[in-house]
Design a protein around this motif. Structure first.
Motif, short mmCIF file in Angstrom:
data_model
loop_
_atom_site.label_atom_id
_atom_site.label_comp_id
_atom_site.label_asym_id
_atom_site.label_seq_id
_atom_site.Cartn_x
_atom_site.Cartn_y
_atom_site.Cartn_z
N ARG A 56 65.75 -49.26 -82.61
CA ARG A 56 66.83 -50.06 -82.04
C ARG A 56 67.78 -49.11 -81.32
O ARG A 56 68.39 -48.23 -81.95
N SER B 196 62.91 -56.15 -75.61
CA SER B 196 63.99 -56.91 -74.99
C SER B 196 63.67 -57.30 -73.56
O SER B 196 64.26 -58.25 -73.02
N LEU C 250 63.92 -51.68 -78.88
CA LEU C 250 64.63 -52.95 -78.94
C LEU C 250 66.10 -52.68 -78.67
O LEU C 250 66.67 -51.73 -79.21
N HIS C 251 66.72 -53.52 -77.82
CA HIS C 251 68.17 -53.46 -77.62
C HIS C 251 68.82 -54.52 -78.51
O HIS C 251 68.79 -55.71 -78.17
N PRO C 252 69.38 -54.13 -79.65
CA PRO C 252 69.84 -55.15 -80.61
C PRO C 252 70.95 -56.05 -80.08
O PRO C 252 71.07 -57.21 -80.50
N LEU D 162 66.52 -60.60 -84.89
CA LEU D 162 66.56 -59.26 -85.47
C LEU D 162 66.09 -59.27 -86.92
O LEU D 162 65.35 -58.38 -87.36
N ASP E 26 67.66 -47.20 -86.36
CA ASP E 26 68.73 -47.30 -85.36
C ASP E 26 69.03 -45.92 -84.80
O ASP E 26 69.06 -44.92 -85.55
#
Length: 858
Positions: free
Chosen positions: A36, A116, A150-152, A160, A172
């Motif tokens: 992330r 994403s 992944l772009h949280p 998520l 992260d």
């Protein structure tokens, strides 16, 4: 970033960074690793050491490239890049990735673009989570290691959480200037006292932040940074948010662009339907659709057709339809909800097996069972509860609205289920019934009839997600019964014109009292009222007695006490109600009334001829206007379903519940009909009662069911005849004509031959014969689903009534061998196969003269 000797063992895999291996206790075979990040460059920095370590061990490495961002891997000698187009939709993309993983087999390693990026292709956040829930278990099963970014900030908490729940490793990456920290969130089956603390990177090592003060300061700095970063919604929510803003501010420059964007993700991909939607669905209309949508994705063909048609009428003829078209009260279950249901219930592997050539039909029953046993995700169930709150205890109808349904050239008429719900009882009972109905419609997409239809039309490999149209049933409560005053099917082209003075372009209607199920289906043992709109009083009957006999005697309605769709005799319905508008729909049969009174029965006896509706009101003119307006807008003949609501004077208001392009047989030039053919060369000749436009066919094979033998067979034997007919039709490679008693495709063997339409779809011509043996009579099902199938498949149709003067029928001219004396009747004996190798049989029809003849040319 530096690298030392990486960690490798039989079940361990190195990240390529010993310091990171130490933090995570290495990777395991089967791990899916989700990074992330806020910046993809941070993902890239960790990818390359992993690639180098994997390459040193001889691993097969695949880079799945599907994003619009710059490539994660530009060049690497050990990596094979496979580009996949995500714009084709969730199913095609997910299926492609699934098959690639299967093809590369066990032990392959994967690096993927940012998940994403799929938001821009599919519009909805939930589908990103569903994609991961599909592929992650497969990757795990095949002993792979796969990396994802992944772009949280671009995803919902629900997505998520589902990705975290499914993956094995989640990390992260936080950046504050040049300071980079990693924070393991999940590492399945491994643990240490400091594993899940933030770690600072320093000289290739990752030191846990063990001082709570440092950790607090780090968290505070990250939160401060997030305050200045605008949280991102997914594409779907941002699109509709921006559409609302543009409308409220009347931003003309944005409105047209946003309308096009919404059409592409909510309405259709089909160019002709999109062209109509651009003209008749405004951005405000589209926002109204969104407000009634459960889930996300497309609303499907049936819902789209209904909404476009209603807006055509209101825009093109507002002076008529503002007052006489009832507002719709429909809700929609989007295509994404269908996919979410499949994924939630672990059915994607079954979907992939069924999509294969070998499993297309064989895997469908198990998949159908799995759908019927499935449960809905919680977020869908809560929206369904709100939907039921909206409808209260009014009956509702759950209808299929698949992506391809009701389009140009593919109606799918009657191929998928529709389910009526009385919608009575406690909220929990009503929700359970609604969920059962949705499962039933979903499961009907795997019926053999639907699958063969798609296969025969070359649609079996195209995406066909099932959306749903959920409608309040138009009607009134009449004590224990609920039903509309009347319902019907109207078509703007009357290809069944039975009189040479009728104009096919005037259209026709198939009309019933009660629910419209009796208008769209072939009615077993009953008859809908069929009218040519230019001659509504001219019926294809010889006298009034025949008109009464071939009228509607049974009514479909919702029985609130039984809690189901039921069929009741008209006389029984009238006995149990006092406020049905029967005087506007029916006539009193005076002779029958007199006979009834003589034996002590209550009168009067009503016959549903619909003459009062035609003669005293504006029904015909309004329906004609409706069909002509829609055909002009569609630039194509149309087929509509509607219900009627009559006021005290019998004046009708229409509720338009479906509209689709009408399949039509191509208009050929004039066909010469010989005036004088010797009777010994005629197989049959009829005036009217045929369909197919101008017909000119050379028939090389005739499959005929002998009515005299068929009438003596048991029900089981009649089903065997149907099976044999299907076998012979499928094996035939030459133009074939099918001739049989009564109704082809009936579900009641006493009325005809109970074949499935998919079994006879390959014939050139279909003939139904009125036979005295067994009292089997054709059903002239103008406007029914059977009618739609015939036209779509290009099958010429004729109904023969040999007892009438306008018809000749000579089956003996086929030289049928007689049944040997003493041999008991059997299914084989009832079936007569005539291969016309040495004789030529011509079928010719002239739509203008309303003449059809089938004759031997020699």
């Amino acid at each position: 970033m530096t690298s030392k000797e990486p960690l490798q063992s039989s079940d361990r895999v190195s990240t390529g960074l010993p310091g990171l291996d130490e933090v995570l206790d290495g990777l395991r075979i089967g791990d899916n690793v989700v990074w992330r990040v806020s910046d993809l460059n941070d993902y890239r920095r960790f990818v390359f050491p992993f690639l180098d370590a994997a390459a040193e061990t001889g691993r097969q490495i695949i880079y799945l490239r599907f994003g619009q961002h710059p490539p994660i891997i530009e060049q690497h000698p050990a990596v094979r890049t496979i580009e996949i187009d995500a714009l084709g939709g969730f199913e095609s993309f997910t299926s492609r990735v699934w098959h690639l993983i299967e093809q590369h087999g066990r032990g392959a390693f994967y690096v993927c673009d940012s998940l994403s990026e799929l938001l821009n292709a599919w519009a909805t956040d939930a589908m990103v989570g569903n994609f991961f829930r599909v592929v992650c278990p497969l990757l795990f099963e095949l002993d792979t290691v796969a990396w994802f970014a992944l772009h949280p900030d671009r995803h919902s908490r629900m997505t998520l959480d589902r990705i975290r729940e499914t993956t094995q490793v989640m990390i992260d990456i936080h950046r504050h200037g040049e300071n980079v920290q990693i924070h393991p969130i999940k590492a399945w089956l491994r643990q240490s006292p400091t594993m899940f603390l933030p770690h600072r990177e320093q000289d290739g090592q990752f030191q846990p932040i063990t001082d709570s003060s440092d950790a607090t300061r780090l968290q505070a700095s990250l939160e401060l940074e997030h305050l200045h970063r605008q949280p991102l919604l997914d594409y779907w929510d941002r699109l509709f948010q921006e559409a609302s803003r543009a409308l409220s501010e009347q931003d003309a420059d944005c409105i047209a662009d946003l309308q096009e964007q919404v059409l592409q993700v909510l309405i259709s991909r089909e160019p002709q339907i999109l062209a109509l939607a651009r003209r008749y669905l405004s951005l405000e209309d589209l926002l109204g659709i969104r407000s009634r949508l459960v889930g996300s994705g497309y609303i499907g063909g049936k819902a789209t057709g209904m909404l476009i048609a209603r807006n055509i009428l209101l825009k093109e003829a507002p002076e008529l339809w503002q007052q006489n078209l009832e507002p719709h009260d429909s809700c929609y279950l989007g295509t994404d909800a269908y996919y979410a249901f499949l994924v939630h219930n672990g059915l994607w592997p079954a979907i992939m097996r069924q999509r294969s050539k070998a499993g297309y039909l064989t895997e469908a029953p198990a998949l159908r069972d799995g759908i019927q046993e499935g449960r809905f995700p919680d977020e869908i169930r809560s929206e369904l509860e709100r939907l039921l709150d909206h409808y209260g205890q009014y009956p509702i109808l759950v209808r299929s609205s698949s992506l391809q349904e009701d389009g140009f050239g593919n109606a799918f008429a009657g191929k998928y289920d529709s389910v009526f719900l009385v919608n009575q009882g406690a909220p929990e009972q009503r929700l359970e019934a609604l969920e059962d109905a949705i499962r039933q419609v979903y499961a009907s997409s795997m019926s053999e009839d639907a699958l063969r239809y798609r296969q025969q039309r070359g649609l079996d490999q195209r995406e066909e997600p099932m959306a749903l149209l959920i409608q309040r049933v138009n009607g009134r409560f009449h004590g224990r019964y609920y039903l509309p005053d009347a319902a019907g099917v109207g078509v703007s082209r009357n290809t069944f014109a039975w009189d040479s003075t009728m104009d096919p372009k005037a259209g026709m209607v198939r009309l019933v009292m009660g629910l419209g199920t009796r208008a769209v289906d072939r009615i077993e043992g009953d008859h809908a009222c069929v009218m040519a709109l230019d001659h509504p009083n001219r019926q294809p009957f010889r006298n009034q007695d025949e008109s009464y006999r071939y009228s509607q005697h049974l009514v479909d309605l919702l029985d609130l006490q039984q809690g189901a769709l039921e069929t009741r005799p008209l006389s029984e319905v009238l006995e149990n109600t006092t406020d049905l508008p029967v005087e506007h729909l029916a006539e009193v049969d005076r002779a029958a009334t007199t006979r009834a009174e003589q034996i002590g029965l209550k009168g009067p006896v009503w016959r549903l001829t619909f003459r009062p509706l035609v003669q005293k009101g504006a029904f015909i003119s309004r329906l004609s206007d409706l069909l002509q307006t829609l055909e002009a807008a569609y630039r194509h003949p149309v087929d509509v379903e509607f219900t009627l609501h009559l006021d005290e004077q019998g004046d009708p208001a229409f509720n338009l519940v479906q509209c689709r392009p009408l399949a039509t047989v191509g208009e050929a030039g004039p066909v010469p009909i010989p005036d004088r053919v010797p009777e010994e060369r005629i197989l049959f000749r009829t005036e009217g009662h045929f369909m197919g436009g101008n017909i000119n066919l050379a028939i090389q094979r005739v499959i005929r069911v002998d009515a005299a033998i068929y009438a003596t067979l048991s029900t089981t034997q009649r089903y065997e005849v149907a099976r044999l007919v299907g076998e012979h039709v499928r094996s035939s490679k030459t133009p074939t004509m099918l001739i049989g008693p009564g109704r082809w495709g009936t579900t009641s063997p006493e009325l005809g031959v109970p074949v499935r339409f998919s079994d006879i779809a390959g014939v050139a011509a279909l003939v139904e014969v009125s036979e005295k043996a067994g009292h089997m009579v054709p059903d002239l099902s103008y406007g029914s689903h059977f009618f739609q199938d015939l036209v779509e498949t290009g099958i010429a149709y004729a109904a023969l009534f040999p007892e009438n003067s306008h018809c000749q029928y000579h089956p003996e001219h086929l030289d049928s061998p007689s049944l040997p004396a003493g041999q008991p009747p059997s299914p084989d004996a009832a079936l007569r196969i005539h291969d016309l190798d040495h004789r030529q049989l011509q079928l010719r029809g002239d739509i203008v003269r309303q003449t059809l003849i089938c004759f031997f040319t020699d």
